[in-house]
Design an enzyme around this catalytic site. Structure first.
Site: not given
Ligand code: PRP
Ligand code: URA
Length: 211
Positions: A105, A109, A203
């Site tokens: 990813r 964005t 994360d």
């Protein structure tokens, strides 16, 4: 949302999630407790597979009308974070075949980019456990399912296992692939402005592998 299966919210599971969500949890504990949740997800995935009758005889000489799995399975992990779920699958399914799809990813964005895939040659004949701990926007998982479908895997033979899902990702994913089963441990409130799951756990890949 009959194809979205959430693990039973037992006190044990809530306790495991509290540990992995806590920003102060150190990496060794994060790995240990995430692995325990992964094992529960894999077991639930196996619960979802169809079985056929298998008559056996017990040591007492009695007949027993048992069952056995109907089809073959394989795992496909979305790298990097999805690889953390491979061991949990191996613990339940000895010598299971595992394919890999590298999707990252974009940090700015949040758009997924496909770099690489390597999948079992006979994947179109298998049930596929798609492994990725986080379903955020749903972009990465949707890209992975597109790859699987291009290889001939029907949607109804894909089970997507994840630890944490955002409502936005579930919506996108279930609208695009109504027949894929999602098996998750928790559905959170929303995505934040960085497209991270909130309250979330941060994360996953960094916490499992790096920090
Ligand atoms: C994370 C995660 C999913 C994806 C989820 O991976 O493991 O693959 O983001 O986000 P999405 O639903 O919005 O697509 P990331 O690309 O950060 O890489 P990593 O596996 O290397 O941590
Ligand atoms: N990837 C993660 O690891 N965490 C999120 O919250 C979203 C994407």
């Amino acid at each position: 949302m009959s194809n979205v299966i959430v693990l039973p919210q037992t006190n044990q599971l809530k306790g495991l999630y509290t540990i992995i969500r806590d920003r102060n949890t150190k990496r060794s504990d994060f790995i240990f407790y995430a692995d325990r949740i992964i094992r529960l997800l894999v077991e639930e995935g196996l619960n979802q597979l169809p079985v056929e009758p298998a008559a056996i005889e017990t040591p007492t000489g009695a007949a027993f009308p048992g069952v056995k799995f109907q089809g073959k399975i394989c795992g496909v992990s979305i790298m990097r974070a999805g690889e953390s779920m491979e061991q949990g699958l191996r613990e339940c399914c000895r010598s299971v075949r595992i394919g890999k799809i590298l999707i990252q990813r974009d940090e700015e964005t949040a758009q997924p980019k496909l770099f690489y895939d390597k999948l079992p040659a006979d994947i179109d004949n298998r049930y596929v456990f798609l492994l990725d701990p986080m379903l955020a926007t749903g972009g990465s998982a949707a890209m992975a399912v597109d790859v699987l479908k291009e290889r001939g895997v029907p949607e109804e033979r894909i089970l997507f296992l994840n630890l944490l899902a955002a409502p936005e990702g579930i919506k996108l994913f279930t609208e695009k692939f109504p027949q894929v089963k999602i098996i998750t441990g928790a559905i959170d409130d929303c995505l934040d402005e960085k497209k991270y799951i909130s309250p979330g756990l941060g994360d996953f890949g960094d916490r499992y592998y790096c920090i």
